[in-house]
Design a protein around this motif. Structure first.
Motif, PDB file in Angstrom:
ATOM      1  N   CYS A 190      -2.968 -13.566   2.629  1.00 55.35           N
ATOM      2  CA  CYS A 190      -2.421 -12.250   2.294  1.00 55.35           C
ATOM      3  C   CYS A 190      -0.918 -12.406   2.099  1.00 55.35           C
ATOM      4  CB  CYS A 190      -2.717 -11.300   3.452  1.00 55.35           C
ATOM      5  SG  CYS A 190      -2.015  -9.667   3.302  1.00 55.35           S
ATOM      6  N   ALA A 191      -0.358 -11.690   1.120  1.00 55.40           N
ATOM      7  CA  ALA A 191       1.068 -11.773   0.837  1.00 55.40           C
ATOM      8  C   ALA A 191       1.620 -10.379   0.594  1.00 55.40           C
ATOM      9  CB  ALA A 191       1.309 -12.663  -0.378  1.00 55.40           C
ATOM     10  N   ALA A 192       2.905 -10.221   0.895  1.00 57.49           N
ATOM     11  CA  ALA A 192       3.555  -8.924   0.718  1.00 57.49           C
ATOM     12  C   ALA A 192       4.918  -9.100   0.086  1.00 57.49           C
ATOM     13  CB  ALA A 192       3.705  -8.214   2.067  1.00 57.49           C
ATOM     14  N   ARG A 193       5.266  -8.137  -0.754  1.00 59.71           N
ATOM     15  CA  ARG A 193       6.576  -8.119  -1.378  1.00 59.71           C
ATOM     16  C   ARG A 193       7.224  -6.781  -1.081  1.00 59.71           C
ATOM     17  NH1 ARG A 193       9.378  -9.980  -6.245  1.00 59.71           N
ATOM     18  NH2 ARG A 193      10.746  -8.309  -6.960  1.00 59.71           N
ATOM     19  N   LEU A 194       8.409  -6.812  -0.507  1.00 66.54           N
ATOM     20  CA  LEU A 194       9.113  -5.579  -0.183  1.00 66.54           C
ATOM     21  C   LEU A 194      10.163  -5.234  -1.234  1.00 66.54           C
ATOM     22  CD1 LEU A 194       9.243  -3.376   1.956  1.00 66.54           C
ATOM     23  CD2 LEU A 194      11.010  -4.716   3.126  1.00 66.54           C
ATOM     24  N   ARG A 195      10.655  -6.207  -1.951  1.00 62.18           N
ATOM     25  CA  ARG A 195      11.679  -5.955  -2.963  1.00 62.18           C
ATOM     26  C   ARG A 195      11.083  -5.139  -4.097  1.00 62.18           C
ATOM     27  NH1 ARG A 195      12.554 -11.511  -4.966  1.00 62.18           N
ATOM     28  NH2 ARG A 195      10.574 -11.933  -3.910  1.00 62.18           N
ATOM     29  N   PRO A 196      11.899  -4.296  -4.726  1.00 63.06           N
ATOM     30  CA  PRO A 196      11.412  -3.494  -5.850  1.00 63.06           C
ATOM     31  C   PRO A 196      11.254  -4.344  -7.102  1.00 63.06           C
ATOM     32  CG  PRO A 196      13.754  -3.135  -5.543  1.00 63.06           C
ATOM     33  CD  PRO A 196      13.312  -4.014  -4.402  1.00 63.06           C
ATOM     34  N   ALA A 197      10.677  -3.726  -8.131  1.00 62.47           N
ATOM     35  CA  ALA A 197      10.597  -4.324  -9.460  1.00 62.47           C
ATOM     36  C   ALA A 197       9.831  -5.639  -9.483  1.00 62.47           C
ATOM     37  CB  ALA A 197      11.996  -4.517 -10.036  1.00 62.47           C
ATOM     38  N   MET A 198       8.576  -5.571  -9.072  1.00 65.19           N
ATOM     39  CA  MET A 198       7.708  -6.733  -9.190  1.00 65.19           C
ATOM     40  C   MET A 198       7.598  -7.127 -10.663  1.00 65.19           C
ATOM     41  SD  MET A 198       5.436  -8.990  -8.198  1.00 65.19           S
ATOM     42  CE  MET A 198       4.651  -8.709  -6.615  1.00 65.19           C
ATOM     43  N   LYS A 199       7.810  -8.427 -10.934  1.00 66.43           N
ATOM     44  CA  LYS A 199       7.763  -8.897 -12.320  1.00 66.43           C
ATOM     45  C   LYS A 199       6.369  -9.379 -12.695  1.00 66.43           C
ATOM     46  CE  LYS A 199      12.660 -10.174 -12.458  1.00 66.43           C
ATOM     47  NZ  LYS A 199      13.636 -11.283 -12.659  1.00 66.43           N
ATOM     48  N   SER A 210      -0.488  -2.590  -6.299  1.00 66.09           N
ATOM     49  CA  SER A 210       0.854  -2.019  -6.244  1.00 66.09           C
ATOM     50  C   SER A 210       1.034  -1.198  -4.977  1.00 66.09           C
ATOM     51  CB  SER A 210       1.097  -1.146  -7.472  1.00 66.09           C
ATOM     52  OG  SER A 210       0.207  -0.030  -7.461  1.00 66.09           O
ATOM     53  N   TRP A 211       2.277  -0.843  -4.701  1.00 67.03           N
ATOM     54  CA  TRP A 211       2.562  -0.101  -3.484  1.00 67.03           C
ATOM     55  C   TRP A 211       1.849   1.242  -3.473  1.00 67.03           C
ATOM     56  CZ3 TRP A 211       4.784   4.704  -3.616  1.00 67.03           C
ATOM     57  CH2 TRP A 211       5.411   5.073  -4.823  1.00 67.03           C
ATOM     58  N   SER A 212       1.661   1.838  -4.648  1.00 63.44           N
ATOM     59  CA  SER A 212       0.986   3.133  -4.720  1.00 63.44           C
ATOM     60  C   SER A 212      -0.527   2.996  -4.678  1.00 63.44           C
ATOM     61  CB  SER A 212       1.390   3.857  -6.001  1.00 63.44           C
ATOM     62  OG  SER A 212       0.867   3.176  -7.129  1.00 63.44           O
ATOM     63  N   ALA A 243      -2.281   4.358   5.706  1.00 68.00           N
ATOM     64  CA  ALA A 243      -2.299   5.003   7.024  1.00 68.00           C
ATOM     65  C   ALA A 243      -2.618   3.995   8.117  1.00 68.00           C
ATOM     66  CB  ALA A 243      -3.311   6.137   7.033  1.00 68.00           C
ATOM     67  N   LYS A 244      -3.437   2.986   7.775  1.00 69.64           N
ATOM     68  CA  LYS A 244      -3.816   1.964   8.755  1.00 69.64           C
ATOM     69  C   LYS A 244      -3.023   0.684   8.576  1.00 69.64           C
ATOM     70  CE  LYS A 244      -8.566   3.646   9.296  1.00 69.64           C
ATOM     71  NZ  LYS A 244     -10.010   3.301   9.206  1.00 69.64           N
ATOM     72  N   ASN A 245      -2.127   0.660   7.596  1.00 68.98           N
ATOM     73  CA  ASN A 245      -1.329  -0.540   7.327  1.00 68.98           C
ATOM     74  C   ASN A 245      -2.200  -1.760   7.056  1.00 68.98           C
ATOM     75  OD1 ASN A 245       0.966   0.945   7.617  1.00 68.98           O
ATOM     76  ND2 ASN A 245       1.632  -0.017   9.521  1.00 68.98           N
ATOM     77  N   THR A 246      -3.238  -1.568   6.279  1.00 71.11           N
ATOM     78  CA  THR A 246      -4.130  -2.679   5.962  1.00 71.11           C
ATOM     79  C   THR A 246      -4.392  -2.757   4.461  1.00 71.11           C
ATOM     80  OG1 THR A 246      -6.105  -1.327   6.293  1.00 71.11           O
ATOM     81  CG2 THR A 246      -5.317  -2.590   8.190  1.00 71.11           C
ATOM     82  N   VAL A 247      -4.667  -3.964   4.026  1.00 68.82           N
ATOM     83  CA  VAL A 247      -5.149  -4.195   2.670  1.00 68.82           C
ATOM     84  C   VAL A 247      -6.410  -5.021   2.807  1.00 68.82           C
ATOM     85  CG1 VAL A 247      -3.727  -6.253   2.325  1.00 68.82           C
ATOM     86  CG2 VAL A 247      -4.588  -4.996   0.360  1.00 68.82           C
ATOM     87  N   SER A 248      -7.414  -4.704   2.012  1.00 60.90           N
ATOM     88  CA  SER A 248      -8.711  -5.351   2.132  1.00 60.90           C
ATOM     89  C   SER A 248      -9.107  -6.018   0.825  1.00 60.90           C
ATOM     90  CB  SER A 248      -9.782  -4.333   2.533  1.00 60.90           C
ATOM     91  OG  SER A 248      -9.490  -3.765   3.796  1.00 60.90           O
ATOM     92  N   LEU A 249      -9.936  -7.024   0.969  1.00 59.79           N
ATOM     93  CA  LEU A 249     -10.480  -7.729  -0.187  1.00 59.79           C
ATOM     94  C   LEU A 249     -11.987  -7.812  -0.004  1.00 59.79           C
ATOM     95  CD1 LEU A 249     -10.201  -9.370  -2.781  1.00 59.79           C
ATOM     96  CD2 LEU A 249      -9.802 -11.392  -1.364  1.00 59.79           C
ATOM     97  N   GLN A 250     -12.710  -7.059  -0.805  1.00 58.56           N
ATOM     98  CA  GLN A 250     -14.163  -7.109  -0.798  1.00 58.56           C
ATOM     99  C   GLN A 250     -14.607  -8.154  -1.804  1.00 58.56           C
ATOM    100  OE1 GLN A 250     -16.480  -5.431   1.120  1.00 58.56           O
ATOM    101  NE2 GLN A 250     -18.002  -6.731   0.109  1.00 58.56           N
ATOM    102  N   MET A 251     -15.350  -9.147  -1.328  1.00 58.87           N
ATOM    103  CA  MET A 251     -15.776 -10.250  -2.189  1.00 58.87           C
ATOM    104  C   MET A 251     -17.296 -10.251  -2.272  1.00 58.87           C
ATOM    105  SD  MET A 251     -13.150 -13.245  -0.953  1.00 58.87           S
ATOM    106  CE  MET A 251     -13.904 -13.409   0.651  1.00 58.87           C
ATOM    107  N   TYR A 274       5.191  -1.915   0.313  1.00 59.83           N
ATOM    108  CA  TYR A 274       4.850  -3.289  -0.011  1.00 59.83           C
ATOM    109  C   TYR A 274       3.986  -3.364  -1.255  1.00 59.83           C
ATOM    110  CZ  TYR A 274       5.892  -4.399   4.945  1.00 59.83           C
ATOM    111  OH  TYR A 274       6.464  -4.554   6.171  1.00 59.83           O
ATOM    112  N   TYR A 275       4.232  -4.380  -2.044  1.00 59.25           N
ATOM    113  CA  TYR A 275       3.313  -4.804  -3.074  1.00 59.25           C
ATOM    114  C   TYR A 275       2.483  -5.887  -2.411  1.00 59.25           C
ATOM    115  CZ  TYR A 275       2.293  -4.908  -8.089  1.00 59.25           C
ATOM    116  OH  TYR A 275       1.722  -4.751  -9.327  1.00 59.25           O
TER     117      TYR A 275
END
Length: 126
Positions: free
Chosen positions: A96-105, A52-54, A75-83, A32-33
């Motif tokens: 929160c949003a996710a993109r599974l398709r390749p080639a994010m523009k 990015s996914w990486s 490993a935990k399937n999480t994304v965090s935002l420290q504000m 996911y992106y």
């Protein structure tokens, strides 16, 4: 079916900090992106940050640069935002949003994302 669940929102005084988390399930998270957007009352949804996914590439809206930090733990399937250094104008529902398709523009565009969470409220008092 992909599910995104945000947590960590709340009420904080100006200058304070909050950490939002987004738990993803349903597909291979590492592909996911991920992004965070926010929407304040009466305003359009706006880009906050993306990763990015990486995890090697991150993007920030100008007004959040230096105050917000996005990270992911595949490993935990999480994304965090420290504000940090929160301002009253940061008050919004954060999504929160996710993109599974390749080639994010363009990670700053909401239409680039395929899945969305329900949002978590962040309120910053002056």
């Amino acid at each position: 079916q992909v599910q995104l669940v945000e947590s960590g929102g709340g009420l904080v005084q100006a200058g304070g900090s909050l950490r939002l988390s987004c738990a993803a399930s349903g597909r291979t998270f590492s592909n996911y992106y991920m992004g965070w957007f926010r929407q304040a009352p009466g305003k359009e949804r706006e880009f906050v940050t993306a990763i990015s996914w990486s995890g090697r590439s991150t993007y920030y809206a100008d007004s959040m640069q230096g105050r917000f930090t996005i990270s992911r733990d595949s490993a935990k399937n999480t994304v965090s935002l420290q504000m940090n250094s929160l301002k009253p104008e940061d008050t919004a529902v954060y999504y929160c949003a996710a993109r599974l398709r390749p080639a994010m523009k363009n990670p700053q565009i909401s239409n680039e994302y395929d899945y969305w969470g329900q949002g978590t409220q962040v309120t910053v008092s002056s």
